[in-house]
Design a protein around this motif. Structure first.
Motif, PDB file in Angstrom:
ATOM      1  N   LEU A  75       0.851  -1.188   0.000  1.00  0.00           N
ATOM      2  CA  LEU A  75       0.000   0.000   0.000  1.00  0.00           C
ATOM      3  C   LEU A  75       0.888   1.239   0.000  1.00  0.00           C
ATOM      4  O   LEU A  75       1.612   1.503   0.966  1.00  0.00           O
ATOM      5  N   PRO A  76       0.890   2.026  -1.078  1.00  0.00           N
ATOM      6  CA  PRO A  76       1.850   3.127  -1.222  1.00  0.00           C
ATOM      7  C   PRO A  76       1.475   4.368  -0.425  1.00  0.00           C
ATOM      8  O   PRO A  76       0.315   4.605  -0.095  1.00  0.00           O
ATOM      9  N   TRP A  77       2.493   5.179  -0.128  1.00  0.00           N
ATOM     10  CA  TRP A  77       2.324   6.511   0.437  1.00  0.00           C
ATOM     11  C   TRP A  77       3.324   7.437  -0.231  1.00  0.00           C
ATOM     12  O   TRP A  77       4.370   6.984  -0.719  1.00  0.00           O
ATOM     13  N   GLY A 101       5.478  14.080   8.347  1.00  0.00           N
ATOM     14  CA  GLY A 101       4.906  14.504   9.624  1.00  0.00           C
ATOM     15  C   GLY A 101       3.507  13.993   9.905  1.00  0.00           C
ATOM     16  O   GLY A 101       2.926  14.337  10.934  1.00  0.00           O
ATOM     17  N   SER A 102       2.955  13.173   9.015  1.00  0.00           N
ATOM     18  CA  SER A 102       1.593  12.669   9.205  1.00  0.00           C
ATOM     19  C   SER A 102       1.600  11.213   9.668  1.00  0.00           C
ATOM     20  O   SER A 102       2.611  10.507   9.581  1.00  0.00           O
ATOM     21  N   ILE A 103       0.431  10.786  10.158  1.00  0.00           N
ATOM     22  CA  ILE A 103       0.207   9.400  10.587  1.00  0.00           C
ATOM     23  C   ILE A 103      -0.890   8.831   9.701  1.00  0.00           C
ATOM     24  O   ILE A 103      -1.949   9.449   9.537  1.00  0.00           O
ATOM     25  N   GLN A 104      -0.623   7.654   9.129  1.00  0.00           N
ATOM     26  CA  GLN A 104      -1.592   7.010   8.254  1.00  0.00           C
ATOM     27  C   GLN A 104      -2.319   5.895   9.008  1.00  0.00           C
ATOM     28  O   GLN A 104      -1.701   5.166   9.777  1.00  0.00           O
ATOM     29  N   VAL A 115      -7.135   4.880   5.133  1.00  0.00           N
ATOM     30  CA  VAL A 115      -8.499   5.386   5.282  1.00  0.00           C
ATOM     31  C   VAL A 115      -8.503   6.747   5.960  1.00  0.00           C
ATOM     32  O   VAL A 115      -9.508   7.460   5.931  1.00  0.00           O
ATOM     33  N   ALA A 116      -7.373   7.136   6.559  1.00  0.00           N
ATOM     34  CA  ALA A 116      -7.259   8.447   7.192  1.00  0.00           C
ATOM     35  C   ALA A 116      -5.789   8.820   7.294  1.00  0.00           C
ATOM     36  O   ALA A 116      -4.911   7.960   7.363  1.00  0.00           O
ATOM     37  N   ALA A 117      -5.517  10.132   7.286  1.00  0.00           N
ATOM     38  CA  ALA A 117      -4.175  10.664   7.521  1.00  0.00           C
ATOM     39  C   ALA A 117      -4.290  11.734   8.603  1.00  0.00           C
ATOM     40  O   ALA A 117      -5.044  12.695   8.449  1.00  0.00           O
ATOM     41  N   TRP A 152      -3.149   9.451  20.806  1.00  0.00           N
ATOM     42  CA  TRP A 152      -4.324   9.451  19.943  1.00  0.00           C
ATOM     43  C   TRP A 152      -5.302   8.376  20.383  1.00  0.00           C
ATOM     44  O   TRP A 152      -4.908   7.320  20.877  1.00  0.00           O
ATOM     45  N   ASN A 153      -6.589   8.652  20.198  1.00  0.00           N
ATOM     46  CA  ASN A 153      -7.625   7.638  20.389  1.00  0.00           C
ATOM     47  C   ASN A 153      -7.751   6.863  19.087  1.00  0.00           C
ATOM     48  O   ASN A 153      -8.107   7.423  18.056  1.00  0.00           O
ATOM     49  N   GLY A 154      -7.445   5.575  19.139  1.00  0.00           N
ATOM     50  CA  GLY A 154      -7.456   4.767  17.935  1.00  0.00           C
ATOM     51  C   GLY A 154      -8.831   4.460  17.397  1.00  0.00           C
ATOM     52  O   GLY A 154      -8.964   3.993  16.258  1.00  0.00           O
ATOM     53  N   GLU A 155      -9.865   4.717  18.194  1.00  0.00           N
ATOM     54  CA  GLU A 155     -11.236   4.470  17.737  1.00  0.00           C
ATOM     55  C   GLU A 155     -11.842   5.717  17.089  1.00  0.00           C
ATOM     56  O   GLU A 155     -12.485   5.637  16.046  1.00  0.00           O
ATOM     57  N   THR A 156     -11.616   6.883  17.696  1.00  0.00           N
ATOM     58  CA  THR A 156     -12.167   8.131  17.145  1.00  0.00           C
ATOM     59  C   THR A 156     -11.176   8.846  16.231  1.00  0.00           C
ATOM     60  O   THR A 156     -11.552   9.772  15.509  1.00  0.00           O
TER      61      THR A 156
END
Length: 339
Positions: A75-77, A101-104, A115-117, A152-156
């Motif tokens: 899965l590329p970034w 600097g982001s989290i995928q 599905v989110a960054a 971070w909250n891994g659910e929200t």
């Protein structure tokens, strides 16, 4: 000893992690050009012929396909991925930390990418770590070269704590205690290790210079003794600490020629741990028996950055290297069990 080797597609492995749910799945964070430039990818490797998987069948392959080769889902970034962690609550979720600097956030059933960054850091995310204690296993942490730690909250997918300037230099790794909920440690280019409580992280619970005149690249907690921490540094040393008395190291283990990039305790044996190094080697240690390595694994031809023990199979270890390979090792059992 060497069970299999997987070649990445022109990517240099930076970090890897076994799944806490699937005995045959391994995630690798990688990037082009040694992480200096170019893109990255999350490679999800499904291993063949592991306990719990159909004998001779490739997990994830169509029914009836036989063989001994792993299946790799890439899965590329757009930037290098430096760190990877599986969720401790959802078997399909993986998080990675990137050079931008982001989290995928990935769902392994979605082949289209994250599905989110999540945005929060201003420099490279050097570490993502999912909390293992049951009371806090909905949380994960990130650390960055911007000297900040975030929870971070891994659910929200919301940030719940922002901890700026927690070291005087870049932070390489954060690791939560698997035995004491809310307790975590961080290590830095300033040579120190600091201990924190998630509920009151404005000030460290403790801290010490672990590797004088060196950078601390990695740390890990013993899985059987809540007071024991291991650290690894650019001085080539592995040190074992009792956090109740950090005036001097409990043990100093010597064996690597260059910087020790990663240290990991075994989840099955209390005093067994592994290290990977810029000297291209992986070493296995038992700190209660010797201050020199029990085994040295020398199949890689570049820096070995990623390292992890399997939770499901005793003495199974995976390593990821800048030689564009991931290796899986089935090691000899220790002569004595110090659980």
């Amino acid at each position: 000893m060497l069970s299999l080797k997987v070649r990445l597609s022109q990517k240099h492995a930076q970090d890897l992690s076994f799944s806490p749910f699937y005995p045959n799945k391994l995630a690798c964070a990688s990037g082009q050009y040694y992480g200096i430039a170019g893109s990255g990818s999350l490679d999800i490797i499904t291993l063949p012929d592991v306990p719990g998987a159909p004998t001779g069948a490739l997990a994830g392959a169509p029914t009836g396909v036989q063989g001994a080769q792993p299946v790799v889902q890439s899965l590329p970034w757009s930037d290098c991925l430096f760190s990877v962690a599986w969720s401790e609550k959802n078997e399909h979720v993986i998080v990675t930390g990137s050079g931008d600097g982001s989290i995928q956030v990935y769902d392994i059933n979605n082949n289209k990418g994250p599905v989110a960054a999540l945005k929060g850091h201003t420099r490279e995310v050097s570490c993502v770590h999912w909390c293992q204690c049951r009371l806090v296993n909905h949380l994960f942490m990130s650390a960055s070269w911007d000297s900040c730690i975030k929870i971070w909250n891994g659910e929200t997918l919301q940030m719940v704590s922002d901890l700026p300037n927690r070291h005087d230099s870049l932070i390489y790794e954060v690791q939560s205690s698997p035995l004491v909920h809310g307790l975590f440690g961080s290590c830095s280019g300033d040579g120190t290790v600091k201990l924190w409580n998630m509920n009151s992280a404005h000030q460290p619970m403790g801290g010490w210079v672990a590797h004088p005149q060196a950078e601390v690249l990695s740390l890990d907690w013993c899985k059987y003794n809540q007071n024991i921490v291991a650290t690894a540094g650019t001085d080539g040393l592995l040190k074992i600490w009792d956090i109740r008395n950090t005036g001097e190291a409990h043990m100093v283990l010597v064996g690597h020629q260059y910087a020790v990039r990663r240290v990991r305790f075994s989840p099955h044996h209390a005093s067994l741990l592994a290290t990977s190094s810029y000297d291209f080697s992986i070493k296995i240690w038992d700190f209660l028996r010797h201050n020199h390595p029990l085994q040295s694994l020398n199949q890689h031809t570049e820096f070995v950055c990623g390292l992890d023990f399997s939770l499901h199979q005793d003495m199974q270890l995976a390593s990821g290297s800048w030689d564009e390979t991931v290796a899986v090792w089935n090691l000899s059992p220790p002569l004595s069990d110090n659980k």
